[in-house]
Design a protein around this motif. Structure first.
Motif, PDB file in Angstrom:
ATOM      1  N   ASP A 218      42.049  13.933  43.291  1.00  0.00           N
ATOM      2  CA  ASP A 218      42.264  12.860  44.264  1.00  0.00           C
ATOM      3  C   ASP A 218      41.281  11.716  43.997  1.00  0.00           C
ATOM      4  O   ASP A 218      40.391  11.816  43.137  1.00  0.00           O
ATOM      5  N   VAL A 271      43.250  11.637  38.577  1.00  0.00           N
ATOM      6  CA  VAL A 271      43.837  11.555  39.917  1.00  0.00           C
ATOM      7  C   VAL A 271      45.316  11.892  39.799  1.00  0.00           C
ATOM      8  O   VAL A 271      46.010  11.358  38.934  1.00  0.00           O
ATOM      9  N   TRP A 318      52.286  16.402  47.108  1.00  0.00           N
ATOM     10  CA  TRP A 318      50.878  16.196  46.779  1.00  0.00           C
ATOM     11  C   TRP A 318      50.700  14.906  45.987  1.00  0.00           C
ATOM     12  O   TRP A 318      49.759  14.140  46.235  1.00  0.00           O
ATOM     13  N   VAL A 322      48.321  11.877  47.406  1.00  0.00           N
ATOM     14  CA  VAL A 322      47.157  11.464  46.629  1.00  0.00           C
ATOM     15  C   VAL A 322      47.284   9.997  46.201  1.00  0.00           C
ATOM     16  O   VAL A 322      46.308   9.243  46.209  1.00  0.00           O
ATOM     17  N   LEU A 328      42.975  15.675  48.673  1.00  0.00           N
ATOM     18  CA  LEU A 328      43.818  16.824  48.349  1.00  0.00           C
ATOM     19  C   LEU A 328      44.114  17.627  49.607  1.00  0.00           C
ATOM     20  O   LEU A 328      43.217  17.861  50.429  1.00  0.00           O
TER      21      LEU A 328
END
Length: 629
Positions: A218, A271, A318, A322, A328
């Motif tokens: 992240d 990331v 996710w 992010v 996260l």
């Protein structure tokens, strides 16, 4: 970072549909892009909006960043998800997205660049304490230098394209005398696929396992892993079946490889979703000191569903969270692994014909409903020559590896596709191999058993019975206007025969009806063609031989024709050459892969109609042979 409200997926097919499904569940609007070839594709229909971006060829549509960004602006999207393939690992495109004021649902361009070239990535990983495979990563690409380094490393040696992946631009060289030809082929394929013909060299691991770790980072600097996947079942370096967790992985080895993957991601300030790929020497089982970094894929992987199945997480969700600056969703100690998942890639191809891609209409398309299915096509659609031939992913999950394998094998058995050919039967045979079930697998598993796994299948007595019953039913429904057709059992001076005489693959077969035969799915095609589906295969029967079989001059005439549209990338013979059966004549690039067309018999080249670089259509004459005197 701004909250995402509308996502454009700069991709097509099953990955576009996969991202749309999560986006819709999260209450986000979606935008599809499509080429001429995809105007009627399912992903276009399922999006909230769709924008046409050009001709069928990817280089004129899906690979044009300006068209993608213009489409996002026109449709009001505020974020772009690249999927995988196409522009997903293009750092310049990621920068253009950000410059346009849009959110890039992917890693930073700096991370893409750092991991985009295998030689530089390996040097970076070595500095970060990640173990790397011994080899040559130098900038000198001279043939003499590469040959000298290969001799130093020792044979067998592996040539790999510096850019890209997916097995393209990769060749195994067994001995020094084969190096020059393999290098030329690898460079040619790499240039065509990535626009970059540079290569690196690696020592070839004799019992390699392909182990990869799913990582997530992240914007706050946190990185976690979501356990490993095993992608060792491959053909020509292309993944065929993937699973999670890796069979035979003990806790110590898992901890070591996962920690190395996290270090690799942190080294480039990663990331988003990424996959760190390792090669393991499995000659003595999986061990922490025998696993080396290969490369990092800075995108979502085709095989991400197996990780989703064993963790219960949505990796696309996710990615979205992010990308909009959220931390996260879970800490490392909150991510758990449950059961076993296996994925099989269903391709439109013919294993019995050298795995040549199969194109055409999907008149009949039935996939099992008891496993997860991610597909980019549907019945009534078409498989075109313009894109990758993968048409679906079948994913099974069970409490044990054995249960998951059994379920997936059953699913592959139940695939029904016609007239396009698929590898469903081949997949089922792979999944049912005793050694694979036992976990005794490496990347050469399929090649060592290819003669058996890819052999042309034969219909069972039950399939023949189903064909006989269908043919008899056709006769009863009035198609038997020729009275002689009803006299199959009549022979002068011979024992009477029973059953129905049909033709399959040009050969006459006797199909007997069995009273207690199990039911089989049967399709009646055009002109009375009977198609019986069994064990993932489609067996076609007719009441007469094909026209080519009725005309002796049409068989074995030595005409080697293009099996599909493509580009001629190599012409290996000239008129007057003497060739042996199986010798490569012409290499054709189609559906993102090179296909060597070989001599059907020993003979002499009468004519070479193919020219290097030419675009040819299906059926185009390439080479004509005459039988040897």
């Amino acid at each position: 970072m701004a909250k995402i409200t509308s996502i454009l997926v700069a991709n097509r097919g099953e990955i576009a549909r996969r991202v749309f499904a999560t986006a819709h569940r999260m209450g986000l609007s979606t935008v599809a892009v499509f080429s001429d070839a995809d105007a009627e594709a399912p992903h276009v229909r399922e999006a909230d909006a769709a924008v046409h971006i050009g001709p069928a060829a990817a280089r004129e549509s899906y690979l044009v960043p300006e068209k993608i960004i213009a489409a996002a602006r026109a449709a009001g999207a505020d974020a772009i998800h690249p999927g995988y393939g196409f522009l997903s690992e293009n750092a310049e495109f990621a920068e253009m997205v950000a410059k346009a004021g849009l959110t890039w649902i992917g890693p930073p361009p700096s991370a893409i660049r750092a991991m985009g070239l295998k030689d530089a990535a390996k040097a970076l990983m070595a500095n970060a304490g990640v173990p790397v495979t011994p080899g040559y990563l130098g900038e000198d690409q001279g043939e003499d230098t590469l040959k000298r380094e290969a001799d130093r490393i020792g044979y067998p040696v592996l040539i790999k394209a510096v850019a890209g992946g997916g097995g393209k631009g990769m060749r195994k060289v067994e001995k020094a005398g084969e190096f020059a030809a393999a290098l030329a082929a690898a460079k040619r394929e790499a240039k065509a696929a990535f626009g970059d013909d540079r290569v690196l060299l690696e020592t070839y691991v004799t019992r390699p396992r392909h182990i990869e770790v799913q990582v997530f980072g992240d914007s706050q600097g946190e990185v976690v892993h979501l356990f490993e996947r095993d992608c060792s079942l491959q053909r020509r370096h292309q993944k065929v079946i993937e699973e999670a967790p890796a069979p035979g992985m003990d806790a110590a080895t898992r901890e070591a490889v996962a920690a190395a993957a996290v270090r690799a991601a942190k080294a480039v300030d990663y990331v988003g979703a990424g996959t760190v790929e390792f090669i393991a020497d499995a000659s003595q089982g999986l061990r922490p000191d025998r696993i080396w970094f290969m490369e990092m894929n800075t995108r979502l992987q085709v095989e991400h569903p197996v990780t989703e199945m064993v963790t219960g997480l949505d990796l696309v969700e996710w990615q979205i969270r992010v990308a909009q600056g959220e931390p996260l969703p879970l800490r490392q100690d909150e991510i758990t692994l449950t059961g076993h998942a296996v994925e099989a890639r269903l391709y439109a191809e013919s294993p019995a014909n050298g795995f040549l891609p199969s194109i055409g209409p999907l008149d009949h398309f039935r996939l099992p409903e008891f496993v997860r299915v991610d597909s980019g096509v549907e019945e009534g659609g078409e498989v075109t020559p313009f894109y990758d031939p993968m048409i679906a992913k079948l994913v099974a999950h069970g409490p044990t590896r054995e249960a998951a394998l059994s379920q997936l094998a059953e699913a592959c058995d139940e695939v029904e596709v016609w007239p396009v050919k698929t590898n469903a039967g081949f997949l089922a045979r792979c999944l049912e191999e005793p050694d694979f079930i036992a976990g005794d697998v490496d990347t050469g598993f399929i090649e060592r058993r290819l003669e058996t796994l890819a052999a042309p299948p034969e219909p069972s007595p039950a399939a023949l019975s189903a064909a006989a019953d269908a043919a008899t039913l056709n006769l009863k429904e009035g198609e038997a206007d020729d009275p002689w057709k009803g006299l199959f059992g009549f022979r002068l001076n011979a024992e009477p025969q029973t059953g129905v005489r049909l033709f399959a693959n040009g050969q006459a077969v006797i199909c007997d009806s069995l009273p207690d035969a199990p039911d089989r799915s049967v399709l009646i095609g055009e002109e009375g063609e009977i198609v019986v589906f069994e064990a993932g295969e489609a067996f076609a029967f007719r009441d007469h031989p094909p026209a080519a079989d009725l005309d002796p001059s049409a068989a074995g005439d030595g005409q080697v024709r293009a099996p599909m549209p493509g580009k001629v990338t190599q012409v290996s013979v000239k008129a007057g050459d003497t060739v042996a059966k199986g010798q490569a004549l012409v290499t054709l690039e189609a559906m993102k892969m090179e296909h060597a067309l070989t001599a059907p018999f020993d003979g002499k080249v009468e004519e070479v109609a193919a020219s290097l670089g030419a675009q040819v259509s299906e059926g185009t004459l390439l080479v004509r042979l005459a039988t040897a005197d």
